[in-house]
Enzyme design. Sequence first.
Site, PDB file in Angstrom:
ATOM      1  N   LYS A  20       0.799  -1.010   0.070  1.00  0.00           N
ATOM      2  CA  LYS A  20      -0.059  -0.061   0.015  1.00  0.00           C
ATOM      3  C   LYS A  20       0.794   1.240   0.118  1.00  0.00           C
ATOM      4  O   LYS A  20       1.894   1.333   0.616  1.00  0.00           O
ATOM      5  CB  LYS A  20      -0.984   0.084   1.165  1.00  0.00           C
ATOM      6  CG  LYS A  20      -1.949   1.185   1.347  1.00  0.00           C
ATOM      7  CD  LYS A  20      -2.849   0.847   2.542  1.00  0.00           C
ATOM      8  CE  LYS A  20      -3.778   2.225   2.576  1.00  0.00           C
ATOM      9  NZ  LYS A  20      -4.913   1.627   3.552  1.00  0.00           N
ATOM     10  N   SER A  37     -10.022   2.165   2.923  1.00  0.00           N
ATOM     11  CA  SER A  37      -8.967   3.069   2.089  1.00  0.00           C
ATOM     12  C   SER A  37      -7.968   1.931   1.330  1.00  0.00           C
ATOM     13  O   SER A  37      -7.470   2.463   0.216  1.00  0.00           O
ATOM     14  CB  SER A  37      -8.092   3.759   3.054  1.00  0.00           C
ATOM     15  OG  SER A  37      -7.294   3.110   3.702  1.00  0.00           O
ATOM     16  N   SER A  56     -10.361  -0.445   7.176  1.00  0.00           N
ATOM     17  CA  SER A  56      -9.652   0.019   5.981  1.00  0.00           C
ATOM     18  C   SER A  56      -8.988  -1.265   5.268  1.00  0.00           C
ATOM     19  O   SER A  56      -8.454  -1.320   4.072  1.00  0.00           O
ATOM     20  CB  SER A  56      -8.617   1.196   5.941  1.00  0.00           C
ATOM     21  OG  SER A  56      -9.491   2.221   5.784  1.00  0.00           O
TER      22      SER A  56
END
Lengths: 484, 147
Positions: free
Chosen positions: A76, A151, A175
Amino acid sequence: MHNLTIAELIHGLRNQEFSSVELTRHYLDRIARLDSRYNSYITVTEDIALAQAKAADERLATGDAPALCGVPIAHKDIFCTNGIRTSCGSKMLDNFIPPYDATVVENYRNAGAVMLGKVNMDEFAMGSSNESSFYGPVKNPWNTNCVPGGSSGGSAAAVAAHLAPAATATDTGGSIRQPASLCGLTGLKPTYGRVSRWGMIAFASSLDQGGPITRTAEDAAIMLNTMASFDDKDSTCVDQPLEDYTATLNDSLQGLRIGVPKEYFGEGLDPQTAERVQAAIQEFEKLGAEVKEISLPHTDLSVPAYYVIAPAECSANLSRFDGVRYGYRCEDPKDLNDLYKRSRGEGFGEEVKRRILVGSYALSAGYYDAYYRKAQQVRRLIKQDFVDAFNDVDVVMGPTATSPAFEFGAKSSDPVAMYLEDIYTIATNLAGLPGMSIPCGLVDGKPVGLQLIGNFFAEGKLLNAAHQFQQVTDHHQQTAPDID
Amino acid sequence: MNELYQRQGFRARRKYGNFSALNHKSPRNTPFKRKTGPKRRFTQWVQALISEIKVDRSDIAKLAELARIEIAETTVDEVAKSITDVLALVDQLQAADTDGIAPMAHPLDATQRLRADVVTETNRREEFQALAPAAEQGLFLVPKVID
């Protein structure tokens, strides 16, 4: 090769069925060919990946291969990577090239993993749909008209589209688990303090926690084995002995006590989603578990408490982005205040600005007690609900999200509707507990997730339960359509 | 949902005397005033009160200054409305009975760990300053502050 799990890849690499260079090239080719459909990667690190793969092949040949030697993964874009742009999904950090690696990135490098690239996310991890990224929304591989969740939407979409076998992710209010649910994957948010936050760009420091998104619980266990560590550089990391999470995967679930909170099946939950989740819980009964209804009476207050605590911490954390030392700076500032205000006004997107303003409001003189202190007190009540529950049960189960993936634009104009997307996941972050989402079926061709919540440091128990479920069901083996 | 937090807000205000607008006074030292409504039938009045927790254009200007964020003139009304909505959501907290509950900062109530007072970082000033929008001779450059 792109249909193999991490466990299978490790096996294949060690038995020289394929080399890491072949495997890595295969994934890089897929990304180049297919990612324009999904927009899951922000940066593809082709040269680094191939160099790491080559080095991994050399180590595999000598027999001196660490745990994930030669296995490609994606990070990420919230984890700092030395010499590689780390944007956090924001214009503010579009030009930011960190001079160091996050501890998580270092752990994977030391374990021999190959970095394919950095994946997309909501700006500064603030969002539940990936629509707030500066680099454009990520599309859900199951239905490209729908959001992948957020997210960690890029992490989930990349794994669901088989553009990475696994990805790192972070979870502040859901998330990891919500995008895993919406993309038909296994996602694990460990206990707060289990995974180092050093080099993980901070959003809400008392809630943020890194974890993996994978296709199976077994892969999540393998990934967590490398990700979890005690780190002196993160003062909130908990010095708890490390365990081998794969060692307990095959334990029997006979006598496992499962608590199902009645508050998680109230108004707002899509009835078909509820049905899939309940059917999944019944599978656990067949495996020998005992199911009982429990109550987590303060569940309703978790979203309100979160939207004081998270914005308050965010407003403090993001004050470091000032246009002076790194990141975006506005053109021709007329004075220092103008430099600050315009750099931040132009560098941050709407949702990030909204949360900074809400946080500034909640922390402003005279309002601190009414908002922040009150929210921190409610936070303890929410944690106490779980402490009481875990006196009687081993694992709490319910839905991860209220519905399957929704369409782009469905909630983006109404922040409160978007915030309520995380209604079942937020309490876990407030309490600091480990939580997991695993696929439990499809509704209208889109996946829904079962959430498992464990006691502090009971990741092994969650992974064990999830793995046993995946031994007798095939929801996790379903793949998105059009995955070549 | 709207009805729910209005109902809870009603209980909140009775419980949360200090912050209550029942006395028609805003808390002292607050930069943002809670607007109080005219006297009406009690229920209507309380509901109106909740829906009037409202940030307006001048509040946004103050907040933007505190947070050092420029808010484009064309978006101020929209920002004010969305922040009002978020505050209405978080106002449900006031319904909770938290008398005697200690605020929780760390899930495991961990305290700050200390380390030995030794140098662990190396000096990497040049690397760090290479990231800056403007740096010269070891200094970060900003517009002139003092004449």
